[in-house]
Design an enzyme around this catalytic site. Sequence first.
Site, PDB file in Angstrom:
ATOM      1  N   ASP B  53       0.794  -0.857   0.142  1.00 46.06           N
ATOM      2  CA  ASP B  53       0.068  -0.202   0.339  1.00 46.06           C
ATOM      3  C   ASP B  53       0.958   1.625   0.350  1.00 46.06           C
ATOM      4  O   ASP B  53       0.671   2.338  -1.145  1.00 46.06           O
ATOM      5  CB  ASP B  53      -0.866  -0.018   1.136  1.00 46.06           C
ATOM      6  N   GLU B 125      -1.511  -5.395  -4.449  1.00 42.52           N
ATOM      7  CA  GLU B 125      -0.721  -4.676  -3.226  1.00 42.52           C
ATOM      8  C   GLU B 125       0.169  -5.130  -2.380  1.00 42.52           C
ATOM      9  O   GLU B 125       1.166  -4.482  -2.691  1.00 42.52           O
ATOM     10  CB  GLU B 125      -1.457  -3.960  -2.391  1.00 42.52           C
TER      11      GLU B 125
END
Lengths: 228, 228
Positions: B53, B125
């Site tokens: 992220d 991610e």
Amino acid sequence: MVSTKFINQLNQKYGIRFHNEKLLEEAFTHSSYANEHPNDGIRDYEKLEFLGDAVLELAVSDYLYRHFPKLNEGELTRLRSNVVRTEGFSEFAIECGFQNEINLGRGEEKAGARNRKTLLEDVFEAFNGALFLDQGMDGVQKFLKKTVYPLIDKGEFTDSRDYKTDLQEFLQQNGPVKIEYQVISESQMPSHFVVELKINDKVQSTGEGHNKKAAEQQAAKAALQKLE
Amino acid sequence: MVSTKFINQLNQKYGIRFHNEKLLEEAFTHSSYANEHPNDGIRDYEKLEFLGDAVLELAVSDYLYRHFPKLNEGELTRLRSNVVRTEGFSEFAIECGFQNEINLGRGEEKAGARNRKTLLEDVFEAFNGALFLDQGMDGVQKFLKKTVYPLIDKGEFTDSRDYKTDLQEFLQQNGPVKIEYQVISESQMPSHFVVELKINDKVQSTGEGHNKKAAEQQAAKAALQKLE
């Protein structure tokens, strides 16, 4: 413009020497100054702040991932959020001597913007953005190792037990009790607070910490240990 | 476990060869699978997702900062938010062939988790987190140059004029009008949608795009150009 004293201090204290000092200048330039000096060709720090925000997010994530292998994803996310929610950045900005280097417009200077927490936070982010552009992630990690990371290791950002709430619940089981926290000493560079806790007007304990909140928690913890 | 076919494809298509294939395995392992195989010593992807992220946030910020020098801080922030708000990541995950490599528990497999958008986003991610650990930011940038960045350059994430709203306002100046958008063609790898726009049951225009929303905007734009 950035002082020679500051440039030397950055080198001595953190081992940082910018290749491109214009980036450093930009990181310390508020829009009010840039607007007042349109012919200087100097940009304000806002774009560096945009970048620095993401730089700090990754640097801290990487550090937490590597150094706290026992935390799960939820705990890592909470801890990261505590570190990067920027409130603490103003204290780092002061500690690193950024405050005196900020280029402010006359109106903002008068209005006391140099002491404004949000502005100091922005400048800390912008500085890390500039450092990333100048020296890459390694340079940023080196800087944070001397500023932010030691406080992470000390548990300053850890959501631990909320001693203040626990103390309040313990004391007020049988009716209302007067609980007061008061800062009795406060210093900066490095930031250090001492807080005194009074229960029904009687001093019960003191606590110390990097900020007021941490010192209050320590005072509550000490009181709980006596009482429980 | 990650298929040889996929490993070869990753190398051929993106020039990526993991030094530590365990990281790749972890990035594709859902908690339901890890729970069902406690003796495999395999971790789920959640911690890599935590890291990924922040990796994507910085990679995209850096790209935007360098490639869109004319945008101001507000515009950069909006564009970054459009890219990393993860909705688009599921499409990239499918395009990159991640979907078939996910290790799922039996229950989740039955429940159709392999097609769940949020799971595909998480895996995208996590993959970037793994790539960062294995090959640093340079490896991530190389991968994104072949996946996400070309779509940024094409303006897929740009907050441009909202043609659908504009069209509606234009048409309904003098009372209600029936406006319908319908997907008439949809393909994946690469993702491509064609949408038809009917006004009062009459086909007015078509639009194409990387996702349904983009295709609808293009159809509305084409209709507006005819009508205005």
